[in-house]
Design an enzyme around this catalytic site. Structure first.
Site, PDB file in Angstrom:
ATOM      1  N   GLU A 166      32.209  38.855  47.366  1.00 14.52           N
ATOM      2  CA  GLU A 166      31.593  37.845  46.520  1.00 14.52           C
ATOM      3  C   GLU A 166      32.610  36.778  46.152  1.00 14.52           C
ATOM      4  OE1 GLU A 166      28.550  37.410  45.739  1.00 14.52           O
ATOM      5  OE2 GLU A 166      27.680  39.267  46.497  1.00 14.52           O
TER       6      GLU A 166
ATOM      7  N   SER B 298      37.629  43.991  39.780  1.00 14.45           N
ATOM      8  CA  SER B 298      36.713  43.316  40.679  1.00 14.45           C
ATOM      9  C   SER B 298      37.273  41.926  40.934  1.00 14.45           C
ATOM     10  CB  SER B 298      35.305  43.211  40.066  1.00 14.45           C
ATOM     11  OG  SER B 298      34.478  42.387  40.861  1.00 14.45           O
ATOM     12  N   THR B 299      37.814  41.713  42.149  1.00 10.48           N
ATOM     13  CA  THR B 299      38.419  40.420  42.469  1.00 10.48           C
ATOM     14  C   THR B 299      37.369  39.329  42.638  1.00 10.48           C
ATOM     15  OG1 THR B 299      38.404  40.984  44.821  1.00 10.48           O
ATOM     16  CG2 THR B 299      40.402  41.478  43.575  1.00 10.48           C
ATOM     17  N   CYS B 300      36.099  39.698  42.688  1.00  8.31           N
ATOM     18  CA  CYS B 300      35.041  38.695  42.813  1.00  8.31           C
ATOM     19  C   CYS B 300      34.672  38.119  41.451  1.00  8.31           C
ATOM     20  CB  CYS B 300      33.809  39.308  43.479  1.00  8.31           C
ATOM     21  SG  CYS B 300      34.128  39.945  45.139  1.00  8.31           S
ATOM     22  N   THR B 301      34.598  38.973  40.435  1.00 14.91           N
ATOM     23  CA  THR B 301      34.241  38.520  39.082  1.00 14.91           C
ATOM     24  C   THR B 301      35.456  38.411  38.175  1.00 14.91           C
ATOM     25  OG1 THR B 301      33.804  40.808  38.398  1.00 14.91           O
ATOM     26  CG2 THR B 301      31.957  39.549  39.287  1.00 14.91           C
TER      27      THR B 301
END
Length: 699
Positions: A387, A664-667
Site C-alpha cells: 500500500e 506498517s510501512t504503508c500507514t
C-alpha cells in the site's frame, strides 16, 4: 477493685438509664437493657434474681456487645475496629455478659418482682471508672459517638464522590450517544443531497476509502456531501486535495471544483473531527471604532492608500527558494496528471540488490510494462500487501543500483552519463532505460537524492546551450579559449599558431577579429566541451525521462527540480532525531489515569530516547550500530525522505497482546508493546526488531 451488689427493680433501672443517657445515646442504653431482659427470659436458674455483670477486665479483653435485638431505625454505627481505634486500643472496652443467679431452681418459670445485680458499679455513681484508662461510661460513649460521627462524615463523602462520578459517566455516555445520533443524521442528510454520479469526469478518491466521479462545474459542496456521507465521517472536517494548497472545509467553502483548481483526478486527504473556528469580532467601544468597522465593510470606493497597499502586496515577487509545500504540490500534481491511480502495474522481485536490478532492467524493457500505472511491488518469499511501503522500499533499492550502473559515472561533481557509444544501440541496457527509471522513481514517490552533475541536469533544460568553458576538460584547449576571452587585441591573436590550429581542428574557417570573436569562442567551446562528446548519450537519457514528461516538468519548473536532482544546486540536509520525533503522533491508550495510560506514556518516552540514542551512535549490535536512517527505513520502507515528502504523519501505537514491536510501512504506524517500560530492555528489543527486519543493511 471489690465487687459489690446493689439490688434494683426493673423500673428503677430503666429510670436510672433514662436520667443518665441523653437522646443521642438512647440506642446504646436500650442495648444494655435488652441484654438484662434477655437474661431474664433465657436463664434456667431462679428467675427471682437476675445478675448482670458489668465488670472491668484487663487490656486484653475487647469490647463485646449484643446487636441481635438492636432496632434497625437508628443510624448505621461504626464498625468495631473504628470504635476500638477511637478508644486507644482494640483490646480495651466494655464486656457485657449475663450470669445466672447462684440460687438456681428447677421450678417452672413465672413472673416475680425482678431484681438486678450490677457488679463493679456504684448505685449512686453511674459515672464510676470502668476501665484501666480511667474513663467512665459517659466518656466512653462520647468517644464512641465522636468516632461514629467521623466515620459517618467519611462514608457520606465517599457516597457523594461515587454519586458524582456515576453522574459524570452517565452524562458522558448520554453526550456521546447524542453526538453519534447527530452524526448519523448529518451523514444521512449529506447522502440524500448527493446528485446522480456522472459516467465520466474527475475521479476523487478518499485515501483508504471510496471514490466518486465529479464534473468540473459541480459545486464544492458536492465534495463535502460525498466525504461527509462516509461511515467514519464527522460533522466538521477538512479536505486536502493532492496538488492544491487550498483546503475544503464544511463551514465556509463555496464555488465549483474548477474554482478550487480541481481539474484532474486526485487523492483526498481528510482530517475528521475538526473544531469549527470561532470568528471573533473586535469590540466597538468608541465612535472611532464604529467608523472603522463601517469602513471595513464598505463596498464603495477605496482610498489611494488602500490601493497602494494592495499593489504592493500583488507586486511582491516570489522568491526563488520555494517552500517544501510547493514542491510537494508540484510533484503530486505531476503524478495525478500522468499516473493512473486506479490501476496497478505488478512487479515481483527478489530483495537481493543484484537480482533486483537484473529483473528490473528486463521489466522496464518490456513493451507491456506500463510506466503510467501505480507500481505494486511484491518481494519474493515475503508476506505483505503493498500500500506504498513496499513500493518505496523497492524504488530506493532501484535508485541505488542505477547509480552503480556502468552507464553512469561519478566525475567528482555528481553522476552523469558515461562516454559509451556502444550502449546507444544496446537493447539490453541503454541510456533511455536509465531515464525511464529515474522518472519512474521520482513520480512514484521514491527517495531521489541530488546526486547528478550540473551539466547533466542543465542539458535536460537547455540542450547544447549548457556547454560552457567549465565543460571543457582538456587543459590546453581550455587555456587557449581563456586567453581569447581575456584578450582585447584581436590582431595579435589572429596570427597565433595555437589558436589557428585549434580553429582548424574545430572546422572554423573564419578570420579572427572583433566581429567574429564571440562566434569563434562558442565554436571552440562546443568543440572542446564534454557535452558535445556525450550529446547522443544525454539525448537518449532525457528521451527516456520524457516518457513520463520529466524533461518538460524540469524545463517548466527548473528552479525547484534542479534542487532535488542536481548535486551543485541541491543539498541533502542530514536527518535529525528532533525532526523525526516531530513526525510522530502518539495514540492515547487506556483511560485517563489508568495503568495502561501511564505505561503507554513511559513506552512513548522510551521510543523518543531510543531515536536520540540512534543519532548519538549508542544503539550498537554485533556488526555495527543502528542509525537514525535505519529507524526511518523501519517505519517507512526508505532511509531518506522522498522529495515530495510522505503522504501522512507517523503514528505511535501500543498493544497489550504483542511482546515485540511491529510496523506498517504503508500507514506509517509503529505498534509498541506495553510490557517493556524499562528503557535498556526496550532499547535492546528495538535494536533486534530493526536489525532483523527485511532489507536491513542492503541499501
Amino acid at each position: 477493685m471489690d465487687d459489690r451488689e446493689i439490688n434494683l427493680t426493673d423500673d428503677d433501672f430503666e429510670e436510672r438509664v433514662e436520667n443518665t443517657a441523653d437522646e443521642n445515646r438512647a440506642s446504646t442504653s436500650v442495648q444494655f437493657l435488652n441484654a438484662v431482659r434477655r437474661q431474664e427470659n433465657a436463664s434456667p436458674s431462679d428467675p427471682s434474681r437476675r445478675h448482670v455483670s458489668f465488670a472491668v477486665g484487663s487490656p486484653s479483653q475487647g469490647m463485646q456487645s449484643e446487636h441481635r435485638d438492636r432496632p434497625n431505625t437508628s443510624p448505621r454505627r461504626p464498625s468495631r475496629s473504628r470504635v476500638s481505634s477511637a478508644l486507644g486500643s482494640p483490646s480495651q472496652g466494655i464486656q457485657l455478659n449475663n450470669t445466672a443467679s447462684s440460687a438456681a431452681t428447677s421450678s417452672p418459670r413465672h413472673r416475680r418482682a425482678p431484681s438486678t445485680v450490677i457488679q463493679g458499679m456504684e448505685t449512686d455513681h453511674m459515672d464510676n471508672t470502668v476501665d484501666n484508662l480511667g474513663l467512665s461510661i459517659t466518656e466512653l460513649r462520647a468517644i464512641q459517638d465522636e468516632a461514629y460521627a467521623r466515620s459517618l462524615v467519611v462514608d457520606q463523602k465517599k457516597d457523594r464522590e461515587k454519586n458524582q462520578e456515576n453522574e459524570r459517566l452517565e452524562n458522558e455516555r448520554l453526550q456521546q450517544q447524542n453526538e453519534l445520533e447527530e452524526i448519523h443524521q448529518v451523514q444521512n442528510m449529506r447522502r440524500d443531497r448527493l446528485q446522480l454520479e456522472p459516467l465520466e469526469g474527475i475521479v476523487l478518491k478518499i485515501r483508504n476509502g471510496d471514490k466518486r466521479t465529479f464534473l468540473e462545474t459541480d459545486s464544492i459542496q458536492e465534495v463535502v456531501n460525498f466525504v461527509g456521507s462516509q461511515p467514519n465521517s464527522s460533522i466538521n472536517f477538512e479536505v486536502t486535495v493532492a496538488g492544491i494548497s487550498k483546503k475544503i472545509n464544511t463551514w465556509d467553502s463555496s464555488g465549483s471544483l474548477k474554482d478550487f483548481g480541481i481539474v484532474h483526478s486526485a487523492i483526498l486527504e481528510v482530517e475528521f473531527h475538526i473544531e469549527r473556528p470561532v470568528v471573533s469580532h473586535s469590540a466597538i467601544r468608541t465612535y472611532t471604532d464604529l467608523i472603522s468597522s463601517l469602513n471595513e465593510g464598505n463596498d464603495g470606493e477605496r482610498t489611494d492608500e488602500q490601493e497602494d497597499n494592495e499593489e504592493e502586496i500583488i507586486d511582491v515577487p516570489r522568491r526563488e527558494n520555494d517552500t517544501c509545500e510547493n514542491l510537494r504540490d508540484l510533484l503530486l500534481s505531476w503524478r495525478l496528471r500522468i499516473i493512473d491511480l486506479d490501476n496497478c502495474q505488478d512487479i515481483k522481485v527478489s530483495r537481493r540488490p543484484e537480482a533486483l536490478w537484473k529483473h528490473s532492467v528486463r521489466c522496464f524493457r518490456r513493451s507491456s510494462f506500463n510506466l503510467k500505472k501505480m507500481l505494486k511491488v511484491e518481494f519474493i518469499n515475503e508476506s505483505g500487501l503493498d500500500e506504498g511501503g513496499l513500493r518505496r522500499d523497492y524504488l530506493e533499492m532501484l535508485f541505488q543500483q542505477m547509480l552503480l550502473s556502468p552507464l553512469l559515472e561519478d566525475n567528482g561533481n555528481g553522476y552523469e552519463v558515461s562516454y559509451n557509444f556502444g550502449a546507444l544501440s544496446d537493447d539490453s541496457l541503454n541510456f533511455e532505460l536509465l531515464g525511464k527509471m529515474l522518472a519512474t522513481i521520482l513520480i512514484q514517490g521514491g527517495p531521489v537524492l541530488p546526486t547528478f552533475s550540473h551539466t547533466m541536469i542543465a542539458y535536460g533544460i537547455q540542450g547544447m546551450q549548457c556547454a560552457t568553458i567549465e565543460t571543457v576538460k582538456d587543459t590546453k584547449t581550455k587555456t587557449i579559449i581563456e586567453n581569447l576571452i581575456n584578450s582585447d587585441d584581436m590582431t595579435k591573436l589572429a596570427d597565433a599558431e595555437a589558436i589557428n590550429n585549434l580553429m582548424a581542428e574545430a572546422g572554423i574557417s573564419l578570420r579572427l577579429n572583433e566581429n567574429t570573436k564571440n562566434g569563434i569562442l562558442k565554436g571552440l567551446i562546443m568543440h572542446g566541451s564534454t557535452v558535445t562528446k556525450k550529446q547522443a548519450m544525454y539525448e537518449q537519457f532525457w528521451k527516456g525521462a520524457e516518457h513520463l514528461s520529466l524533461r518538460k516538468l524540469l524545463i517548466e519548473n527548473q528552479g525547484q527540480l534542479e534542487k532535488i536532482l542536481c548535486h551543485k544546486c541541491g543539498s541533502t540536509e542530514p536527518l535529525r532525531a528532533e525532526n523525526l520525533v516531530k513526525l510522530f503522533d502518539i495514540s492515547k491508550y487506556g483511560r485517563r489515569g489508568s495503568n495502561n495510560r501511564h505505561r503507554s506514556e513511559e513506552v512513548a518516552q522510551n521510543f523518543e530516547s531510543f531515536v536520540f540514542d540512534c543519532e548519538d551512535g549508542k544503539c550498537c549490535y554485533a556488526d555495527g550500530s543502528v542509525t537514525i536512517e535505519d529507524v526511518l527505513k523501519f517505519v517507512t520502507g526508505c532511509s531518506n525522505v522522498p522529495p515530495g515528502g510522505f503522504d501522512a504523519r507517523f503514528i505511535l501505537g501500543f498493544t497489550e497482546e504483542k511482546r515485540y514491536p511491529s510496523v506498517s510501512t504503508c500507514t506509517f504506524e509503529v505498534t509498541l508493546p506495553l510490557n517493556i517500560t524499562e528503557f535498556q530492555r526496550f532499547k535492546a528489543v528495538m535494536i533486534e526488531a530493526i536489525v532483523s527486519g527485511p532489507g536491513f543493511g542492503q541499501v
